[in-house]
Motif scaffolding. Structure first.
Motif, PDB file in Angstrom:
ATOM      1  N   GLU A   1       0.851  -1.209   0.000  1.00  0.00           N
ATOM      2  CA  GLU A   1       0.000   0.000   0.000  1.00  0.00           C
ATOM      3  C   GLU A   1       0.875   1.244   0.000  1.00  0.00           C
ATOM      4  O   GLU A   1       2.070   1.149   0.317  1.00  0.00           O
ATOM      5  N   PRO A   2       0.326   2.375  -0.351  1.00  0.00           N
ATOM      6  CA  PRO A   2       1.149   3.591  -0.368  1.00  0.00           C
ATOM      7  C   PRO A   2       1.584   3.944   1.059  1.00  0.00           C
ATOM      8  O   PRO A   2       0.787   3.844   1.991  1.00  0.00           O
ATOM      9  N   SER A   3       2.870   4.346   1.166  1.00  0.00           N
ATOM     10  CA  SER A   3       3.364   4.652   2.507  1.00  0.00           C
ATOM     11  C   SER A   3       3.080   6.090   2.908  1.00  0.00           C
ATOM     12  O   SER A   3       2.973   6.407   4.093  1.00  0.00           O
ATOM     13  N   VAL A   4       2.979   6.995   1.901  1.00  0.00           N
ATOM     14  CA  VAL A   4       2.711   8.392   2.246  1.00  0.00           C
ATOM     15  C   VAL A   4       1.319   8.464   2.877  1.00  0.00           C
ATOM     16  O   VAL A   4       0.354   7.898   2.354  1.00  0.00           O
ATOM     17  N   GLY A   5       1.244   9.130   4.007  1.00  0.00           N
ATOM     18  CA  GLY A   5      -0.026   9.199   4.735  1.00  0.00           C
ATOM     19  C   GLY A   5      -0.071   8.179   5.864  1.00  0.00           C
ATOM     20  O   GLY A   5      -0.908   8.270   6.755  1.00  0.00           O
ATOM     21  N   GLY A   6       0.856   7.224   5.856  1.00  0.00           N
ATOM     22  CA  GLY A   6       0.904   6.229   6.927  1.00  0.00           C
ATOM     23  C   GLY A   6       1.298   6.873   8.254  1.00  0.00           C
ATOM     24  O   GLY A   6       1.911   7.939   8.279  1.00  0.00           O
ATOM     25  N   GLN A   7       0.966   6.210   9.340  1.00  0.00           N
ATOM     26  CA  GLN A   7       1.278   6.759  10.666  1.00  0.00           C
ATOM     27  C   GLN A   7       2.235   5.813  11.384  1.00  0.00           C
ATOM     28  O   GLN A   7       2.073   4.597  11.349  1.00  0.00           O
ATOM     29  N   LEU A   8       3.268   6.403  12.039  1.00  0.00           N
ATOM     30  CA  LEU A   8       4.255   5.585  12.740  1.00  0.00           C
ATOM     31  C   LEU A   8       4.342   5.984  14.197  1.00  0.00           C
ATOM     32  O   LEU A   8       4.281   7.174  14.529  1.00  0.00           O
ATOM     33  N   LEU A   9       4.518   4.986  15.069  1.00  0.00           N
ATOM     34  CA  LEU A   9       4.848   5.261  16.466  1.00  0.00           C
ATOM     35  C   LEU A   9       6.335   4.933  16.617  1.00  0.00           C
ATOM     36  O   LEU A   9       6.772   3.821  16.297  1.00  0.00           O
ATOM     37  N   VAL A  10       7.112   5.922  17.071  1.00  0.00           N
ATOM     38  CA  VAL A  10       8.565   5.740  17.097  1.00  0.00           C
ATOM     39  C   VAL A  10       9.079   5.787  18.535  1.00  0.00           C
ATOM     40  O   VAL A  10       8.592   6.567  19.349  1.00  0.00           O
ATOM     41  N   GLY A  11      10.083   4.950  18.814  1.00  0.00           N
ATOM     42  CA  GLY A  11      10.726   4.994  20.130  1.00  0.00           C
ATOM     43  C   GLY A  11      10.299   3.826  20.972  1.00  0.00           C
ATOM     44  O   GLY A  11       9.436   3.034  20.577  1.00  0.00           O
ATOM     45  N   PHE A  12      10.919   3.700  22.148  1.00  0.00           N
ATOM     46  CA  PHE A  12      10.646   2.547  22.992  1.00  0.00           C
ATOM     47  C   PHE A  12       9.246   2.610  23.594  1.00  0.00           C
ATOM     48  O   PHE A  12       8.576   1.609  23.733  1.00  0.00           O
ATOM     49  N   ARG A  13       8.845   3.836  23.924  1.00  0.00           N
ATOM     50  CA  ARG A  13       7.505   3.941  24.489  1.00  0.00           C
ATOM     51  C   ARG A  13       6.467   4.223  23.404  1.00  0.00           C
ATOM     52  O   ARG A  13       5.333   3.840  23.490  1.00  0.00           O
ATOM     53  N   GLY A  14       6.921   4.905  22.314  1.00  0.00           N
ATOM     54  CA  GLY A  14       6.073   5.108  21.145  1.00  0.00           C
ATOM     55  C   GLY A  14       4.793   5.859  21.418  1.00  0.00           C
ATOM     56  O   GLY A  14       3.705   5.407  21.076  1.00  0.00           O
ATOM     57  N   THR A  15       4.893   7.020  22.059  1.00  0.00           N
ATOM     58  CA  THR A  15       3.675   7.757  22.372  1.00  0.00           C
ATOM     59  C   THR A  15       3.339   8.773  21.285  1.00  0.00           C
ATOM     60  O   THR A  15       2.174   9.079  21.067  1.00  0.00           O
ATOM     61  N   VAL A  16       4.373   9.298  20.592  1.00  0.00           N
ATOM     62  CA  VAL A  16       4.104  10.326  19.583  1.00  0.00           C
ATOM     63  C   VAL A  16       3.846   9.656  18.234  1.00  0.00           C
ATOM     64  O   VAL A  16       4.574   8.755  17.836  1.00  0.00           O
ATOM     65  N   GLN A  17       2.815  10.133  17.550  1.00  0.00           N
ATOM     66  CA  GLN A  17       2.456   9.557  16.257  1.00  0.00           C
ATOM     67  C   GLN A  17       2.961  10.463  15.139  1.00  0.00           C
ATOM     68  O   GLN A  17       2.659  11.656  15.121  1.00  0.00           O
ATOM     69  N   TYR A  18       3.769   9.896  14.213  1.00  0.00           N
ATOM     70  CA  TYR A  18       4.335  10.681  13.110  1.00  0.00           C
ATOM     71  C   TYR A  18       3.634  10.311  11.812  1.00  0.00           C
ATOM     72  O   TYR A  18       3.401   9.131  11.531  1.00  0.00           O
ATOM     73  N   GLU A  19       3.358  11.330  10.988  1.00  0.00           N
ATOM     74  CA  GLU A  19       2.748  11.046   9.696  1.00  0.00           C
ATOM     75  C   GLU A  19       3.840  10.986   8.631  1.00  0.00           C
ATOM     76  O   GLU A  19       4.715  11.856   8.577  1.00  0.00           O
ATOM     77  N   VAL A  20       3.798   9.937   7.823  1.00  0.00           N
ATOM     78  CA  VAL A  20       4.775   9.839   6.741  1.00  0.00           C
ATOM     79  C   VAL A  20       4.348  10.794   5.628  1.00  0.00           C
ATOM     80  O   VAL A  20       3.262  10.661   5.074  1.00  0.00           O
ATOM     81  N   VAL A  21       5.224  11.805   5.330  1.00  0.00           N
ATOM     82  CA  VAL A  21       4.836  12.774   4.297  1.00  0.00           C
ATOM     83  C   VAL A  21       5.587  12.526   2.991  1.00  0.00           C
ATOM     84  O   VAL A  21       5.257  13.099   1.959  1.00  0.00           O
ATOM     85  N   GLY A  22       6.599  11.675   3.021  1.00  0.00           N
ATOM     86  CA  GLY A  22       7.327  11.441   1.772  1.00  0.00           C
ATOM     87  C   GLY A  22       8.170  10.184   1.827  1.00  0.00           C
ATOM     88  O   GLY A  22       8.475   9.660   2.898  1.00  0.00           O
ATOM     89  N   VAL A  23       8.530   9.706   0.643  1.00  0.00           N
ATOM     90  CA  VAL A  23       9.450   8.574   0.536  1.00  0.00           C
ATOM     91  C   VAL A  23      10.604   9.028  -0.349  1.00  0.00           C
ATOM     92  O   VAL A  23      10.369   9.597  -1.428  1.00  0.00           O
ATOM     93  N   VAL A  24      11.827   8.845   0.130  1.00  0.00           N
ATOM     94  CA  VAL A  24      12.990   9.253  -0.668  1.00  0.00           C
ATOM     95  C   VAL A  24      13.800   8.029  -1.058  1.00  0.00           C
ATOM     96  O   VAL A  24      13.640   6.953  -0.474  1.00  0.00           O
ATOM     97  N   SER A  25      14.693   8.240  -2.052  1.00  0.00           N
ATOM     98  CA  SER A  25      15.491   7.113  -2.549  1.00  0.00           C
ATOM     99  C   SER A  25      16.486   6.659  -1.477  1.00  0.00           C
ATOM    100  O   SER A  25      16.831   7.416  -0.575  1.00  0.00           O
ATOM    101  N   ASP A  26      16.955   5.396  -1.639  1.00  0.00           N
ATOM    102  CA  ASP A  26      17.932   4.837  -0.687  1.00  0.00           C
ATOM    103  C   ASP A  26      19.301   5.465  -0.906  1.00  0.00           C
ATOM    104  O   ASP A  26      19.630   5.912  -1.994  1.00  0.00           O
ATOM    105  N   THR A  27      20.120   5.436   0.147  1.00  0.00           N
ATOM    106  CA  THR A  27      21.515   5.847  -0.005  1.00  0.00           C
ATOM    107  C   THR A  27      22.398   4.724   0.527  1.00  0.00           C
ATOM    108  O   THR A  27      21.958   3.929   1.359  1.00  0.00           O
ATOM    109  N   SER A  28      23.650   4.676   0.008  1.00  0.00           N
ATOM    110  CA  SER A  28      24.599   3.690   0.541  1.00  0.00           C
ATOM    111  C   SER A  28      24.743   3.952   2.024  1.00  0.00           C
ATOM    112  O   SER A  28      24.838   5.105   2.439  1.00  0.00           O
TER     113      SER A  28
END
Lengths: 101, 900
Positions: free
Chosen positions: B674-701
């Motif tokens: 599914e498209p990742s833009v618009g997805g929501q992530l909980l980050v961190g050990f406790r994961g209380t803050v919800q982040y919205e994915v606004v973009g996808v960028v290319s990979d880097t070495s």
């Protein structure tokens, strides 16, 4: 007398000379045929000095004082004259016989 | 000038053959004369003629010294006869006389065939020179003792998330401080981190401000833990700086810096230098060769680590001495327990543990395998040179057949002849070894320079006694084994040979020579194929897409000073002002900022657990992790990282709803269908803050050019400060031109805030593949030398065969063979030889090239195309090498061929 000794005595007839200038003189006077190397040169110089034909002299003023200078002695000059006269006689004989052939 | 100096040295060694008293009188004169002659030769006829002069002078010295000794012996014996009435020559002087006679006669025999001698010695010189150079590197880097007390007990300690042991990071002060007390397997622990410092002035230094590069900032017990004492003065003492006091005011210098910048001034110790604006006392100079984790580090500063210093977050690199009898496994088990205890005090450390690795293997492990493989390659080259040498010696033996038979008829024993030939080959191999040492002296600095930043302990690579012992061993072994084998093989036959058996003997000799040449071709093919693989792999690596535009970007790494920028807001203000200042620098197109650059070995790097907000957390399962990156608005554009979908960061992301951008690898992993833009992530050990994915960028070495990407999350701003940040600058022209302006611009914002490093991204990425670059260049050189040796081997073999087969070729021509037939015959011989050699080489390649796998990028070690190309190249070159003697043979006059 060996030819190389003769060449060195001839070279030493001029002003006093050190090792390198002797190598050059002998090379020039033999049209590049005789090239002396250090070991051989000093062995011959030692022999000639022992025979009393050449001697070490003081380095001329304004020259490289590190070097040893050599000059022909009177005995050497006499020996050279004798050798040259003998060679001269040989040379004349050789020419005469070659012409006769 | 190197030639002259070296020639003088060789000549001086030759003078040793004269009697001592003679030498005392004449040495100065002889040297002066040699000097004049050598200078003239070099000036008028070049270095090759200079070395020929050296060889002639050595011969001259041997001959004259022998004459002198003989005359003296005669004089002595005459005197002795006179006084004692008998000849009392000692047995010892008799043996010396025989030895000298043999030496002189060997020398004469060598000088009689000067080109053969020069070729043999030169061949060995190439092989031995290359091996000595490489051995110097192997010895200096891997074998020379580290100069530390029981280095096998030293370990590096890092921490990592229990789920990902491969991603180790440094420790924070709070995790390091109790380490030595709570872990039993550790006898003592210290820690260090890198910093870049500037020397401005001081009692002993009045020069211009000088960038000292990477300094190592250490706890005061650092040298004590390593077991390294001062060369002059003392190392740090516990009282030099108290815990928590921050950077102290004492420094220890490395011997190189002490010599180069301060001219080994003994007054330096105890005097004061201004380092980063702080008056600092130099307390000592450490021994010439302290092993530094970063090559070239020359200054150590004492530091009392402050637990509140955010600039040290995960930046301390502990080094510890294992307790007596403790093993690495025990230490790791105890570290697990230690981290469990820490997690109860510092919740952020939950799920983390410590890992330990040996200090020596960390320092040398990354280059150890490569250096041994390179040394093995050079060993093959040496084998080729030896095979060439053996071949030349055999050819030489054949040309001496008559001499040997005559001497044997006159009563020389087999042993005597063998000894004579051995002395000849030994003399040649020692000459070759000497020339090899000269070659190594010239090439070693280039070899070290070529290794770039990849070689630890590079300053300990030098030509010294152990290396010279190795050189002597190799030269003597080559002479004895490869020079004598033909002699041993040849003599018995030559001495007893009737005409019929000589013919057979000759055939066998030819076969042995051909086999040696074929083996050489085989080795050359293997080395060439290996070189082709490494070179093409390196090209693929440098051509690989790192996912960023490295051409026009420069970067500056800055660790904000904790005292001056105590809060995150103050730190942000500093960086904002810095970015504005940099935008105004002429030639700068755009600027941005990140927490960690791709491929930066010193990036403050860590990964964080995350989960999709729309899925419930799985009980008991390890949450997935992704790497944390801060990327200010404009970062992706500045670095040329492509946007795959959505948008990049804008100014409103800084204070709006929490947003995140992910890389393609992560997007595919988390939202496969599914498209990742618009997805929501909980980050961190406790994961209380919800982040919205606004973009996808290319990979880097990730860690180095060509390294595979890892899942990454980019955030527009930091939620907490954790040390260094990197400012990136896209320039209009060459970024190298703007490095100074960038540093000046940073210092204009705050002259007391040091800039840790300024570099171009091109340099940064090139440094990540320095090792591969070194191996590819080195293998290229080995490959070229191998080809040259193999070709000269074929050329010599075929030339020799042609010269020995004049009669046979003449008869063939007499009965109607055309010149083309003769060329075809000779070239065909070489071609068959090359085919046989290539078969050996392909076999060896199949066996050996698999070992190169770890050094290759995107290249199969048994790539059929590479092997086919290398084989074709060897076959074509072999035919070309045989072409010249074949043409000469075909053009000789029939009469001469038959008369020979």
């Amino acid at each position: 007398m060996k030819p190389i000794e003769l060449s060195l005595l001839v070279a030493l007839c001029g002003p006093p000379a050190h090792g390198y200038s002797l190598v050059r003189r002998v090379e020039e006077e033999s049209d590049g045929r005789v090239k002396l190397l250090p070991g051989n040169l000093y062995a011959i110089l030692q022999r000639l000095t022992a025979a009393g034909w050449i001697q070490e002299v003081d380095a001329p003023a304004e020259s490289d004082q590190r070097r040893r200078y050599y000059q022909i002695t009177e005995l050497g000059t006499a020996e050279l004259a004798r050798e040259t006269a003998a060679l001269g006689r040989h040379l004349a004989l050789a020419q005469e016989r070659l012409l006769a052939r | 000038m190197k030639h002259l100096k070296l020639a003088r040295m060789v000549f001086a060694v030759g003078l040793r053959s004269y009697p001592r008293d003679y030498r005392r009188c004449e040495q100065a004169e002889l040297e002066l004369l040699f000097d004049d002659l050598a200078q003239r030769e070099l000036r008028e006829r070049g270095p090759l003629c200079l070395w020929l002069l050296v060889v002639r002078c050595l011969g001259d010295s041997l001959v004259v010294s022998r004459q002198l000794r003989r005359v003296r012996a005669l004089e002595r014996s005459a005197a002795a006869r006179k006084s004692l009435g008998r000849n009392d020559r000692s047995r010892r002087s008799g043996m010396m006389d025989v030895l000298q006679q043999e030496l002189t006669s060997a020398w004469r025999s060598i000088v009689r065939q000067p080109w053969m001698a020069v070729t043999a010695a030169a061949t060995l010189a190439v092989g031995i020179g290359a091996s000595i150079s490489m051995f110097s590197v192997v010895y200096g880097v891997l074998l020379r003792p580290l100069g530390l007390e029981e280095p096998q007990r030293l370990v590096n300690i890092r921490q990592h998330a229990a789920s990902d042991p491969s991603d180790a990071s440094g420790l924070s002060v709070s995790s390091f401080a109790p380490l030595a007390d709570r872990v039993e397997a550790i006898e003592a622990a210290s820690a260090w981190f890198y910093d870049s410092v500037t020397l401005t002035d001081g009692d002993a230094y009045r020069g211009d401000a000088k960038e000292l590069g990477e300094a190592i900032v250490v706890a005061p017990n650092f040298f004590e833990v390593l077991g390294l004492d001062a060369f002059t003065g003392r190392v740090f003492l516990p009282d030099d700086v108290s815990p928590g006091a921050g950077r102290g005011t004492v420094a220890v210098l490395g011997h190189q810096l002490f010599e180069s910048t301060f001219g080994s001034d003994p007054e330096l110790v105890g005097s004061s230098l201004t380092i980063d604006g702080v008056p600092t006392t130099v307390v000592g100079v450490v021994s010439a060769v302290p092993p530094a984790p970063i090559p070239g580090t020359q200054i150590w500063l004492a530091h009392g680590f402050d637990p509140e210093d955010r600039a040290l977050t995960r930046r301390l690199l502990p080094i510890a001495r294992l307790a007596d009898g403790a093993s690495l496994e025990q230490l790791e088990e105890q570290l697990d327990v230690y981290y469990q205890g820490l997690a109860s005090e510092v919740p952020a450390l939950e799920g983390w543990t410590g890992g330990a690795t040996r200090f020596r293997s960390d320092l040398l492990g990354p280059v150890e395998g490569g250096l041994w493989v390179a040394f093995a390659g050079i060993g093959m080259l040496l084998l080729m040179a030896c095979a060439n040498f053996a071949n030349l010696m055999m050819a030489r033996l054949s040309t001496k057949k008559n001499e040997l038979s005559t001497r044997a008829c006159l009563g020389a024993s087999q042993y005597r002849l063998f000894r004579q030939l051995s002395i000849e080959s030994l003399m040649l191999s020692i000459l070759g070894g000497g020339a090899g040492v000269a070659l190594a002296m010239v090439s070693l600095p280039y070899l070290v320079a070529m290794s770039g930043p990849m070689l630890p302990r590079a300053h300990e690579v030098r030509l010294d006694w152990p290396v010279l012992v190795f050189a002597t061993f190799v030269a003597v072994a080559c002479g004895l084994v490869f020079g004598n084998a033909p002699a041993a093989f040849g003599i018995a036959g030559e001495m007893r040979s009737s005409n019929a058996s000589r013919r057979t003997r000759n055939d066998v000799g030819t076969r042995v020579r051909a086999t040696l040449a074929a083996v050489q071709i085989g080795l050359a093919l293997t080395l060439l194929a290996g070189a082709a693989l490494l070179v093409s792999s390196f090209h693929r690596l440098t051509d690989s897409d790192p996912g960023i535009d490295i051409e026009r970007v420069a970067a500056a790494r800055i660790y904000p000073d904790d005292d001056r920028y105590a809060t995150l807001e103050e730190e942000n203000l500093y960086f904002e002002e810095l970015l504005q200042n940099l935008e105004a620098v002429p030639g700068v197109e755009r600027v941005a900022m990140t927490s960690a650059l791709p491929m930066d070995p010193q990036a403050v790097d860590f990964d964080l657990p995350f989960r999709r907000a729309d899925r419930p957390a799985e009980a008991g399962a390890e949450p997935p992790q992704a790497f944390y990156r801060m990327a200010s608005p404009g970062y992706f554009e500045t670095l040329g990282i492509e946007l795959r979908s959505g948008r990049t960061f804008v100014a409103t992301d800084l204070d709006g709803a929490p947003t995140v951008i992910v890389n393609e690898t992560m997007a595919k992993q988390v939202w496969p269908d599914e498209p990742s833009v618009g997805g929501q992530l909980l980050v961190g050990f406790r994961g209380t803050v919800q982040y919205e994915v606004v973009g996808v960028v290319s990979d880097t070495s990730f860690s180095a050019l060509g390294a595979p990407p890892k899942p990454e999350m980019y955030f527009p701003s930091l939620r907490a400060s954790f040390g260094g940040r990197v400012v990136v600058v896209r320039t209009e022209g060459d970024p190298a031109d703007t490095l100074n302006s960038i540093r000046a611009s940073a210092l204009s914002v705050d002259p007391n805030q040091p800039v840790s490093a300024v570099m171009t991204l091109k340099r940064l990425t090139a440094d990540t593949v320095a090792a591969q670059g070194f191996y590819s260049k080195l293998s290229g050189i080995i490959g070229m030398l191998a080809i040259a040796l193999a070709l000269s081997g074929i050329y010599a073999l075929i030339s020799f065969w042609v010269s020995q087969s004049q009669f046979e070729l003449g008869v063939r021509m007499a009965v109607g063979a055309t010149r083309e037939n003769i060329v075809r015959l000779v070239v065909g011989k070489a071609f068959r030889l090359a085919v046989a050699g290539s078969t050996i080489g392909l076999g060896a390649s199949l066996l050996l090239l698999g070992n190169l796998r770890v050094f290759l990028f995107d290249t199969e070690p048994l790539d059929p195309a590479t092997l086919a190309l290398a084989t074709a190249a060897i076959l074509i070159l072999a035919v070309l090498a045989a072409w010249i003697p074949a043409r000469i043979a075909a053009r000789s006059s029939l009469a001469r061929m038959l008369s020979d």
